[in-house]
Design an enzyme around this catalytic site. Structure first.
Site, PDB file in Angstrom:
ATOM      1  N   ASN A 136     -19.304  -3.867  -9.249  1.00  0.00           N
ATOM      2  CA  ASN A 136     -20.630  -3.849  -9.864  1.00  0.00           C
ATOM      3  C   ASN A 136     -20.833  -2.606 -10.728  1.00  0.00           C
ATOM      4  O   ASN A 136     -21.722  -2.577 -11.590  1.00  0.00           O
ATOM      5  CB  ASN A 136     -21.723  -3.905  -8.783  1.00  0.00           C
ATOM      6  CG  ASN A 136     -21.662  -2.767  -7.793  1.00  0.00           C
ATOM      7  OD1 ASN A 136     -20.641  -2.531  -7.158  1.00  0.00           O
ATOM      8  ND2 ASN A 136     -22.764  -2.055  -7.635  1.00  0.00           N
ATOM      9  N   HIS A 137     -19.987  -1.587 -10.550  1.00  0.00           N
ATOM     10  CA  HIS A 137     -20.137  -0.363 -11.319  1.00  0.00           C
ATOM     11  C   HIS A 137     -19.696  -0.534 -12.775  1.00  0.00           C
ATOM     12  O   HIS A 137     -19.919   0.364 -13.589  1.00  0.00           O
ATOM     13  CB  HIS A 137     -19.420   0.789 -10.629  1.00  0.00           C
ATOM     14  CG  HIS A 137     -20.022   1.093  -9.298  1.00  0.00           C
ATOM     15  ND1 HIS A 137     -21.276   1.640  -9.150  1.00  0.00           N
ATOM     16  CD2 HIS A 137     -19.569   0.852  -8.031  1.00  0.00           C
ATOM     17  CE1 HIS A 137     -21.561   1.755  -7.863  1.00  0.00           C
ATOM     18  NE2 HIS A 137     -20.547   1.283  -7.167  1.00  0.00           N
ATOM     19  N   SER A 161     -11.225   3.946  -4.950  1.00  0.00           N
ATOM     20  CA  SER A 161     -12.422   3.118  -4.797  1.00  0.00           C
ATOM     21  C   SER A 161     -13.723   3.880  -4.997  1.00  0.00           C
ATOM     22  O   SER A 161     -14.805   3.296  -4.871  1.00  0.00           O
ATOM     23  CB  SER A 161     -12.434   2.478  -3.404  1.00  0.00           C
ATOM     24  OG  SER A 161     -12.437   3.473  -2.399  1.00  0.00           O
ATOM     25  N   ASP A 197       0.851  -1.186   0.000  1.00  0.00           N
ATOM     26  CA  ASP A 197       0.000   0.000   0.000  1.00  0.00           C
ATOM     27  C   ASP A 197       0.887   1.235   0.000  1.00  0.00           C
ATOM     28  O   ASP A 197       2.092   1.158   0.296  1.00  0.00           O
ATOM     29  CB  ASP A 197      -0.919   0.009   1.223  1.00  0.00           C
ATOM     30  CG  ASP A 197      -2.208   0.786   0.964  1.00  0.00           C
ATOM     31  OD1 ASP A 197      -3.271   0.151   0.876  1.00  0.00           O
ATOM     32  OD2 ASP A 197      -2.153   2.028   0.827  1.00  0.00           O
ATOM     33  N   ARG A 216     -30.283  -0.023   0.836  1.00  0.00           N
ATOM     34  CA  ARG A 216     -29.938  -0.613  -0.461  1.00  0.00           C
ATOM     35  C   ARG A 216     -28.980  -1.791  -0.288  1.00  0.00           C
ATOM     36  O   ARG A 216     -29.067  -2.799  -0.999  1.00  0.00           O
ATOM     37  CB  ARG A 216     -29.317   0.456  -1.360  1.00  0.00           C
ATOM     38  CG  ARG A 216     -28.938  -0.029  -2.757  1.00  0.00           C
ATOM     39  CD  ARG A 216     -28.395   1.124  -3.594  1.00  0.00           C
ATOM     40  NE  ARG A 216     -27.964   0.642  -4.899  1.00  0.00           N
ATOM     41  CZ  ARG A 216     -26.769   0.119  -5.139  1.00  0.00           C
ATOM     42  NH1 ARG A 216     -25.875   0.021  -4.148  1.00  0.00           N
ATOM     43  NH2 ARG A 216     -26.449  -0.312  -6.345  1.00  0.00           N
ATOM     44  N   TYR A 239     -14.879   5.623 -12.695  1.00  0.00           N
ATOM     45  CA  TYR A 239     -14.468   4.491 -11.867  1.00  0.00           C
ATOM     46  C   TYR A 239     -14.945   3.179 -12.487  1.00  0.00           C
ATOM     47  O   TYR A 239     -14.174   2.214 -12.597  1.00  0.00           O
ATOM     48  CB  TYR A 239     -15.031   4.666 -10.457  1.00  0.00           C
ATOM     49  CG  TYR A 239     -14.894   3.439  -9.580  1.00  0.00           C
ATOM     50  CD1 TYR A 239     -13.670   3.086  -9.032  1.00  0.00           C
ATOM     51  CD2 TYR A 239     -16.005   2.644  -9.299  1.00  0.00           C
ATOM     52  CE1 TYR A 239     -13.552   1.953  -8.233  1.00  0.00           C
ATOM     53  CE2 TYR A 239     -15.896   1.524  -8.497  1.00  0.00           C
ATOM     54  CZ  TYR A 239     -14.663   1.177  -7.969  1.00  0.00           C
ATOM     55  OH  TYR A 239     -14.547   0.060  -7.184  1.00  0.00           O
ATOM     56  N   GLY A 268      -5.756  -2.601  -4.947  1.00  0.00           N
ATOM     57  CA  GLY A 268      -5.265  -1.229  -4.891  1.00  0.00           C
ATOM     58  C   GLY A 268      -5.887  -0.336  -5.942  1.00  0.00           C
ATOM     59  O   GLY A 268      -6.122  -0.756  -7.076  1.00  0.00           O
TER      60      GLY A 268
END
Length: 267
Positions: free
Chosen positions: A109-110, A72, A32, A172, A134, A69
């Site tokens: 899921n995006h 997000s 990181d 949700r 994203y 990484g």
């Protein structure tokens, strides 16, 4: 697998899965930008996924990479391009050069965020329809994974992670929650399955209010989820109320990622 590189190990998902992936005889190499304090069975690397030399060194001697990484949430295009797209390319290329056999890529899921409830359940074959820069970066990462499998023979599993928190953060998420324990179970399945080739799976728990995406592809890897967001429903509704059936947060899979406040001129 005895040594696993986890990028983004200090992030939200990385912090949740780190203790859950610990095993006797296994070493987690944690990478990181922020410093990490390694415990027993851990190694720490402070580096950026965009640094090709650092990534090549971090990939040496590992059996698999879990690539978490990156940025997000939504961000301006330049940042998404550098960290999420160039950074993911750097990870795949470092893994190839180091001879790593498998990469598990944290997709989202995006990638299909503009799909509507009329199309549920979405499957691995559902074409991308990203809701943000994203989401575009995650679709690009999946495409890179396909390239590195078919051209170079890497085993690549892309996990379209839904909502991974210790508990569902809002109503949700009662449909989209991936519990930390189920996340670890899915990652273990991704590491253990023999010769997976190239796969796309959805990362979600078998929630009572789910059914938005298919679990068939993940179960085919050996994923055996055990948690259900419904046990948190009363607490979630007490904290947030009960949303109307026509609440716009349910209009698309991507939820608030499709809202106008993430338009490019507002970022």
């Amino acid at each position: 697998m005895s040594r696993i590189l986890v990028t983004g190990a200090a992030g939200a998902v990385g912090s949740l899965i780190r203790p859950r992936l610990a095993r006797p005889g296994r070493t987690l190499r944690l990478l990181d930008l922020v410093p990490l304090d390694p415990g027993e069975g851990e190694e720490a690397v402070q580096a950026s996924v965009t640094d090709a030399d650092a990534m090549r060194a971090a990939c040496e001697g590992v059996d698999a990479v879990i690539h978490l990484g990156g940025i997000s949430l939504e961000a301006p295009w330049e940042r998404i391009l550098d960290v999420n797209i160039h950074g993911t390319y750097t990870v795949f290329e470092a893994a190839r050069r180091a001879g790593v056999a498998r990469v598990v890529f944290a997709s989202s899921n995006h990638v299909v965020g503009y799909r509507t409830p009329a199309e549920y359940p979405l499957t691995a074959d559902t074409p991308p329809l990203p809701d943000t820069y994203y989401g575009v970066s995650k679709a690009t990462g999946e495409a890179l994974g396909a390239l590195y499998h078919h051209r170079y023979g890497l085993d690549v599993i892309c996990v379209r992670i839904m909502t991974c928190f210790a508990e569902p953060p809002n109503p949700r998420a009662l449909s989209t929650w991936l519990s930390p324990d189920d996340c670890a179970r899915l990652l273990e399945a991704c590491l253990a399955v023999e010769k997976p080739g190239y796969r796309i799976v959805y990362g979600v728990s078998p929630n009572t209010r789910g059914g938005w995406v298919s679990l068939d592809e993940a179960r085919a890897l050996g994923y055996a989820p055990a948690d259900d967001a419904e046990v948190h429903a009363d607490a979630v509704h007490a904290a947030h109320g009960r949303p109307a059936h026509d609440d716009p947060v349910f209009a698309y899979l991507g939820g608030p990622f499709t809202f106008p406040d993430l338009d490019a001129d507002r970022l």
